[in-house]
Design a protein around this motif. Structure first.
Motif, PDB file in Angstrom:
ATOM      1  N   ALA A   1     -23.793   2.929 -52.744  1.00 18.50           N
ATOM      2  CA  ALA A   1     -24.657   1.770 -52.990  1.00 18.50           C
ATOM      3  C   ALA A   1     -25.143   1.743 -54.431  1.00 18.50           C
ATOM      4  O   ALA A   1     -25.280   0.661 -55.031  1.00 18.50           O
ATOM      5  CB  ALA A   1     -25.837   1.795 -52.023  1.00 18.50           C
ATOM      6  N   LEU A   2     -25.418   2.916 -55.015  1.00 22.83           N
ATOM      7  CA  LEU A   2     -25.911   2.952 -56.382  1.00 22.83           C
ATOM      8  C   LEU A   2     -24.844   2.500 -57.375  1.00 22.83           C
ATOM      9  O   LEU A   2     -25.146   1.808 -58.349  1.00 22.83           O
ATOM     10  CB  LEU A   2     -26.402   4.359 -56.741  1.00 22.83           C
ATOM     11  CG  LEU A   2     -27.021   4.518 -58.135  1.00 22.83           C
ATOM     12  CD1 LEU A   2     -28.159   3.529 -58.365  1.00 22.83           C
ATOM     13  CD2 LEU A   2     -27.520   5.951 -58.335  1.00 22.83           C
TER      14      LEU A   2
ATOM     15  N   LYS B   1     -24.837  -1.175 -57.425  1.00 21.60           N
ATOM     16  CA  LYS B   1     -25.955  -1.715 -58.200  1.00 21.60           C
ATOM     17  C   LYS B   1     -25.697  -1.597 -59.702  1.00 21.60           C
ATOM     18  O   LYS B   1     -25.874  -2.570 -60.451  1.00 21.60           O
ATOM     19  CB  LYS B   1     -27.244  -0.979 -57.826  1.00 21.60           C
ATOM     20  CG  LYS B   1     -28.455  -1.422 -58.626  1.00 21.60           C
ATOM     21  CD  LYS B   1     -29.698  -0.605 -58.250  1.00 21.60           C
ATOM     22  CE  LYS B   1     -30.896  -1.013 -59.118  1.00 21.60           C
ATOM     23  NZ  LYS B   1     -32.093  -0.193 -58.798  1.00 21.60           N
TER      24      LYS B   1
ATOM     25  N   ASN C   1     -22.757  -3.808 -60.793  1.00 13.29           N
ATOM     26  CA  ASN C   1     -22.854  -5.212 -60.378  1.00 13.29           C
ATOM     27  C   ASN C   1     -21.693  -5.630 -59.476  1.00 13.29           C
ATOM     28  O   ASN C   1     -21.058  -6.670 -59.678  1.00 13.29           O
ATOM     29  CB  ASN C   1     -22.909  -6.136 -61.598  1.00 13.29           C
ATOM     30  CG  ASN C   1     -24.151  -5.922 -62.436  1.00 13.29           C
ATOM     31  OD1 ASN C   1     -25.246  -5.790 -61.899  1.00 13.29           O
ATOM     32  ND2 ASN C   1     -23.977  -5.861 -63.748  1.00 13.29           N
TER      33      ASN C   1
ATOM     34  N   ASP D   1     -20.156  -6.972 -56.049  1.00 11.35           N
ATOM     35  CA  ASP D   1     -20.547  -7.851 -54.955  1.00 11.35           C
ATOM     36  C   ASP D   1     -20.245  -7.162 -53.628  1.00 11.35           C
ATOM     37  O   ASP D   1     -19.076  -6.988 -53.258  1.00 11.35           O
ATOM     38  CB  ASP D   1     -19.786  -9.174 -55.046  1.00 11.35           C
ATOM     39  CG  ASP D   1     -20.203 -10.161 -53.953  1.00 11.35           C
ATOM     40  OD1 ASP D   1     -21.153  -9.850 -53.199  1.00 11.35           O
ATOM     41  OD2 ASP D   1     -19.569 -11.229 -53.859  1.00 11.35           O
TER      42      ASP D   1
END
Length: 360
Positions: free
Chosen positions: A235-236, A239, A242, A244
């Motif tokens: 997940a990091l 982030k 960027n 999607d």
């Protein structure tokens, strides 16, 4: 002198505040035989990491305490060689803050990509096995991609995974995608292969004092959890790069934090009970606090395999590593990973890897 890096966590922090504290360290460091080199500041996360040399952790902490009172949450000794590979080339700008050569502030996030490749051709003897565990053409391709996208290879003695660490999350993700595309587009290469990849990111030191240990562990766990020819992304990374999440597919799947936590719990429980021959799905579901149907649904969604097959694969992968490390004979390794019947273990191992465990 030994090299140390420490970790500070603040509710709010600015680069200017840390520069002021760093100057205070420099004023008194010589009295205690300590040398502060540079620091990394992540204003958004409220984290600060300081690099220093000193006689021991206590003396390094004392300088911080006397200079400005900001005592670290953790401090750990690091090896110079590993530090240089892990952090890469950064520039100490005026005031001690770490930056990249471009002048951009280095907030200390690093990305770790783990690639596991093996052949699917049947092997007849131990010489064949050695060539199949990490096919030369695939290894060379992966290593070329690491360099192309700015990755630094990390030597890893625990298994035959290929590992690189990156300064830039976007570049690490592009590298992983390029490797996936290239390995998947060469059906005529011999031997044929299957591969798995795990990509995660993190900061260098945690409150436990580990230097990138958690990042490496997560990347390996994502790699081990991936299905054949799949990339699992933390997940990091999503982030920082960027990505999607809605565009996630089974070949290129982005994890959400709850899924990462589930995998973390699953691996922790499984690794602690791997040699227990009575440890089954009922025990695992109870330990993880889910019903069998709920657990089945979640693990299948993440890995593309049922929990039974997932647990079997973890055991067999662990067995392969143990056999490669010469940690025991086939019977001993079978017992170590929870198989009471060596013959059944041999059958499962051969079905998965294409060669007898005795040839590993």
């Amino acid at each position: 002198m030994p090299l140390f890096i420490d970790f500070h966590q603040f509710d709010k922090v600015t680069i200017d505040e840390v520069k002021t504290a760093h100057i205070a360290d420099l004023k008194i460091q010589d009295e205690y035989g300590v040398k502060y080199h540079q620091f990394w500041v992540n204003e958004e996360a409220g984290t600060v990491f300081c690099l220093m040399e000193g006689p021991d952790t206590e003396t390094c902490e004392l300088v911080h305490h006397l200079a400005h009172g900001n005592v670290a949450c953790a401090i750990t000794e690091i090896q110079q060689g590993f530090y240089q590979v892990a952090m890469g080339n950064t520039v100490k700008s005026k005031g001690g803050v770490a930056t990249f050569t471009s002048g951009e502030i280095d907030v200390a996030y690093r990305s770790v990509l783990v690639v596991s490749v093996r052949a699917i051709t049947l092997a007849r003897d131990s010489k064949d096995v050695k060539s199949l565990l990490l096919p030369t053409w695939a290894k060379e391709l992966v290593m070329e991609k690491f360099v192309e996208f700015g990755g630094r290879e990390i030597e890893w003695g625990d298994d035959d995974s290929l590992i690189a660490i990156f300064n830039d999350a976007k570049q690490s993700y592009k590298c992983a995608n390029s490797i996936q595309e290239q390995l998947s587009s060469k059906p005529d290469m011999s031997p044929k292969i299957i591969f798995k990849m795990g990509l995660s990111a993190g900061l260098p030191v945690t409150e436990d004092g580990d230097f990138f240990d958690k990042v490496f562990k997560l990347s390996h766990r994502l790699c081990n959890s991936a299905n054949d020819n799949q990339l699992l992304v933390s997940a990091l990374i999503a982030k920082l790069a960027n990505i999607d999440i809605q565009a996630s597919t089974m070949k290129n799947r982005v994890m959400v934090p709850t899924e990462e936590q589930l995998l973390s719990d699953l691996f922790n429980i499984t690794e602690n009970n791997l040699s227990d021959m009575n440890f089954n799905m009922a025990c695992l579901c109870k330990s993880i606090g889910m019903s069998r149907s709920q657990f089945y649904r979640k693990i299948t969604a993440i890995t593309g395999r049922s929990p039974v097959y997932f647990l079997r694969d973890l055991r067999l992968e662990k067995a392969r590593v143990l056999l490669q490390q010469k940690s025991g004979n086939v019977t001993q390794v079978a017992m170590e990973v929870g198989y009471s019947n060596p013959s059944y273990f041999t059958k499962c191992y051969t079905e998965k890897f294409g060669f007898l465990p005795s040839l590993s």
